[in-house]
Design a protein around this motif. Structure first.
Motif, PDB file in Angstrom:
ATOM      1  N   GLU A 106      26.036 -73.566 -75.133  1.00 13.60           N
ATOM      2  CA  GLU A 106      25.360 -72.676 -76.080  1.00 13.60           C
ATOM      3  C   GLU A 106      25.264 -73.309 -77.465  1.00 13.60           C
ATOM      4  O   GLU A 106      24.212 -73.266 -78.107  1.00 13.60           O
ATOM      5  CB  GLU A 106      26.081 -71.334 -76.175  1.00 13.60           C
ATOM      6  N   PHE A 107      26.354 -73.917 -77.917  1.00 12.31           N
ATOM      7  CA  PHE A 107      26.364 -74.571 -79.226  1.00 12.31           C
ATOM      8  C   PHE A 107      25.314 -75.672 -79.254  1.00 12.31           C
ATOM      9  O   PHE A 107      24.511 -75.762 -80.190  1.00 12.31           O
ATOM     10  CB  PHE A 107      27.769 -75.132 -79.504  1.00 12.31           C
ATOM     11  N   MET A 108      25.293 -76.520 -78.224  1.00 13.61           N
ATOM     12  CA  MET A 108      24.321 -77.619 -78.179  1.00 13.61           C
ATOM     13  C   MET A 108      22.892 -77.088 -78.097  1.00 13.61           C
ATOM     14  O   MET A 108      21.984 -77.646 -78.727  1.00 13.61           O
ATOM     15  CB  MET A 108      24.611 -78.553 -77.006  1.00 13.61           C
ATOM     16  N   ALA A 109      22.671 -76.022 -77.358  1.00 14.90           N
ATOM     17  CA  ALA A 109      21.325 -75.442 -77.266  1.00 14.90           C
ATOM     18  C   ALA A 109      20.847 -74.985 -78.642  1.00 14.90           C
ATOM     19  O   ALA A 109      19.676 -75.185 -79.005  1.00 14.90           O
ATOM     20  CB  ALA A 109      21.310 -74.286 -76.277  1.00 14.90           C
ATOM     21  N   ARG A 110      21.750 -74.420 -79.415  1.00 18.00           N
ATOM     22  CA  ARG A 110      21.377 -73.950 -80.752  1.00 18.00           C
ATOM     23  C   ARG A 110      21.112 -75.108 -81.703  1.00 18.00           C
ATOM     24  O   ARG A 110      20.180 -75.057 -82.509  1.00 18.00           O
ATOM     25  CB  ARG A 110      22.458 -73.009 -81.288  1.00 18.00           C
ATOM     26  N   VAL A 111      21.917 -76.166 -81.602  1.00 18.47           N
ATOM     27  CA  VAL A 111      21.675 -77.350 -82.437  1.00 18.47           C
ATOM     28  C   VAL A 111      20.340 -77.992 -82.040  1.00 18.47           C
ATOM     29  O   VAL A 111      19.527 -78.352 -82.896  1.00 18.47           O
ATOM     30  CB  VAL A 111      22.828 -78.371 -82.321  1.00 18.47           C
ATOM     31  N   ARG A 112      20.102 -78.125 -80.749  1.00 17.29           N
ATOM     32  CA  ARG A 112      18.845 -78.722 -80.278  1.00 17.29           C
ATOM     33  C   ARG A 112      17.629 -77.901 -80.720  1.00 17.29           C
ATOM     34  O   ARG A 112      16.612 -78.460 -81.125  1.00 17.29           O
ATOM     35  CB  ARG A 112      18.863 -78.867 -78.764  1.00 17.29           C
ATOM     36  N   LYS A 113      17.733 -76.601 -80.626  1.00 15.45           N
ATOM     37  CA  LYS A 113      16.614 -75.749 -81.032  1.00 15.45           C
ATOM     38  C   LYS A 113      16.302 -75.938 -82.517  1.00 15.45           C
ATOM     39  O   LYS A 113      15.148 -76.031 -82.918  1.00 15.45           O
ATOM     40  CB  LYS A 113      16.939 -74.280 -80.737  1.00 15.45           C
ATOM     41  N   ALA A 114      17.349 -76.021 -83.336  1.00 13.70           N
ATOM     42  CA  ALA A 114      17.171 -76.155 -84.779  1.00 13.70           C
ATOM     43  C   ALA A 114      16.693 -77.549 -85.188  1.00 13.70           C
ATOM     44  O   ALA A 114      16.180 -77.716 -86.297  1.00 13.70           O
ATOM     45  CB  ALA A 114      18.480 -75.822 -85.496  1.00 13.70           C
ATOM     46  N   THR A 115      16.854 -78.529 -84.309  1.00 11.48           N
ATOM     47  CA  THR A 115      16.479 -79.913 -84.643  1.00 11.48           C
ATOM     48  C   THR A 115      15.385 -80.447 -83.717  1.00 11.48           C
ATOM     49  O   THR A 115      15.190 -81.657 -83.628  1.00 11.48           O
ATOM     50  CB  THR A 115      17.714 -80.839 -84.594  1.00 11.48           C
ATOM     51  N   LYS A 116      14.666 -79.550 -83.074  1.00 16.02           N
ATOM     52  CA  LYS A 116      13.651 -79.978 -82.094  1.00 16.02           C
ATOM     53  C   LYS A 116      12.540 -80.799 -82.722  1.00 16.02           C
ATOM     54  O   LYS A 116      11.877 -81.578 -82.037  1.00 16.02           O
ATOM     55  CB  LYS A 116      13.084 -78.779 -81.352  1.00 16.02           C
ATOM     56  N   ASN A 117      12.345 -80.691 -84.025  1.00 11.70           N
ATOM     57  CA  ASN A 117      11.314 -81.479 -84.697  1.00 11.70           C
ATOM     58  C   ASN A 117      11.564 -82.988 -84.599  1.00 11.70           C
ATOM     59  O   ASN A 117      10.635 -83.777 -84.764  1.00 11.70           O
ATOM     60  CB  ASN A 117      11.192 -81.061 -86.170  1.00 11.70           C
ATOM     61  N   TRP A 118      12.791 -83.400 -84.286  1.00 14.17           N
ATOM     62  CA  TRP A 118      13.102 -84.829 -84.149  1.00 14.17           C
ATOM     63  C   TRP A 118      12.682 -85.371 -82.785  1.00 14.17           C
ATOM     64  O   TRP A 118      12.691 -86.568 -82.569  1.00 14.17           O
ATOM     65  CB  TRP A 118      14.585 -85.090 -84.410  1.00 14.17           C
ATOM     66  N   LYS A 119      12.358 -84.498 -81.868  1.00  9.03           N
ATOM     67  CA  LYS A 119      11.853 -84.890 -80.535  1.00  9.03           C
ATOM     68  C   LYS A 119      12.796 -85.882 -79.828  1.00  9.03           C
ATOM     69  O   LYS A 119      12.377 -86.947 -79.367  1.00  9.03           O
ATOM     70  CB  LYS A 119      10.441 -85.455 -80.641  1.00  9.03           C
ATOM     71  N   PHE A 120      14.059 -85.514 -79.761  1.00  7.81           N
ATOM     72  CA  PHE A 120      15.042 -86.351 -79.040  1.00  7.81           C
ATOM     73  C   PHE A 120      14.667 -86.433 -77.569  1.00  7.81           C
ATOM     74  O   PHE A 120      14.098 -85.508 -77.001  1.00  7.81           O
ATOM     75  CB  PHE A 120      16.455 -85.761 -79.171  1.00  7.81           C
ATOM     76  N   LYS A 121      15.016 -87.539 -76.952  1.00 10.09           N
ATOM     77  CA  LYS A 121      14.797 -87.699 -75.524  1.00 10.09           C
ATOM     78  C   LYS A 121      15.703 -86.725 -74.778  1.00 10.09           C
ATOM     79  O   LYS A 121      16.820 -86.453 -75.220  1.00 10.09           O
ATOM     80  CB  LYS A 121      15.125 -89.124 -75.078  1.00 10.09           C
ATOM     81  N   PRO A 122      15.262 -86.241 -73.626  1.00  9.72           N
ATOM     82  CA  PRO A 122      16.135 -85.350 -72.851  1.00  9.72           C
ATOM     83  C   PRO A 122      17.316 -86.115 -72.267  1.00  9.72           C
ATOM     84  O   PRO A 122      17.207 -87.303 -71.938  1.00  9.72           O
ATOM     85  CB  PRO A 122      15.218 -84.812 -71.749  1.00  9.72           C
ATOM     86  N   VAL A 123      18.426 -85.435 -72.139  1.00 13.98           N
ATOM     87  CA  VAL A 123      19.616 -86.020 -71.527  1.00 13.98           C
ATOM     88  C   VAL A 123      19.288 -86.285 -70.055  1.00 13.98           C
ATOM     89  O   VAL A 123      18.637 -85.458 -69.402  1.00 13.98           O
ATOM     90  CB  VAL A 123      20.811 -85.040 -71.663  1.00 13.98           C
ATOM     91  N   PRO A 124      19.717 -87.444 -69.516  1.00 18.67           N
ATOM     92  CA  PRO A 124      19.435 -87.722 -68.101  1.00 18.67           C
ATOM     93  C   PRO A 124      19.971 -86.629 -67.185  1.00 18.67           C
ATOM     94  O   PRO A 124      20.971 -85.989 -67.486  1.00 18.67           O
ATOM     95  CB  PRO A 124      20.166 -89.046 -67.843  1.00 18.67           C
TER      96      PRO A 124
END
Length: 126
Positions: A106-124
């Motif tokens: 849940e914590f990571m989902a919230r961080v990812r949602k807030a930083t989605k503009n960086w377009k990180f690659k998906p985790v394998p």
């Protein structure tokens, strides 16, 4: 029994402590130490859950570090096994593995949602 180091520590009140330069290799995530910037959070247990202040500070750190470096992946400690066999994986001891659950999905989902503009690659996926 092992020396552990991380680049940043986030206190429960959200204070960010820089423990070492991010250009120096830390020892905080199995198999990826050579290419990862480590962030540890105080707490993360049932008795001391991570706080909203820590969430905000983690988001701030991701933004800050992404402006300085070409960061491709954003992962929680619990996700490191997904990188076994990946081109970034470098762990010399095949028996050295631990089970991690921090900082939590849940914590990571919230961080990812807030930083989605960086377009990180998906985790394998495994």
């Amino acid at each position: 029994k092992l020396n552990v180091s991380s680049h940043f520590l986030v206190g429960r009140d959200g204070t960010i402590y820089r423990l070492m330069p991010e250009t120096v290799m830390g020892r905080h995530v199995i198999g990826l130490n050579h290419c990862a910037i480590g962030v540890e959070n105080v707490g993360g247990t049932d008795e001391t859950p991570l706080t909203e202040a820590q969430l905000r500070s983690n988001i701030w750190l991701v933004d800050y570090l992404s402006k300085k470096y070409n960061i491709e992946y954003l992962i929680g400690h619990y996700e490191y096994p997904l990188f076994e066999g990946h081109e970034l994986w470098l762990e010399k001891d095949p028996a050295y593995r631990t089970e991690k659950d921090d900082p939590g999905e849940e914590f990571m989902a919230r961080v990812r949602k807030a930083t989605k503009n960086w377009k990180f690659k998906p985790v394998p996926k495994q």
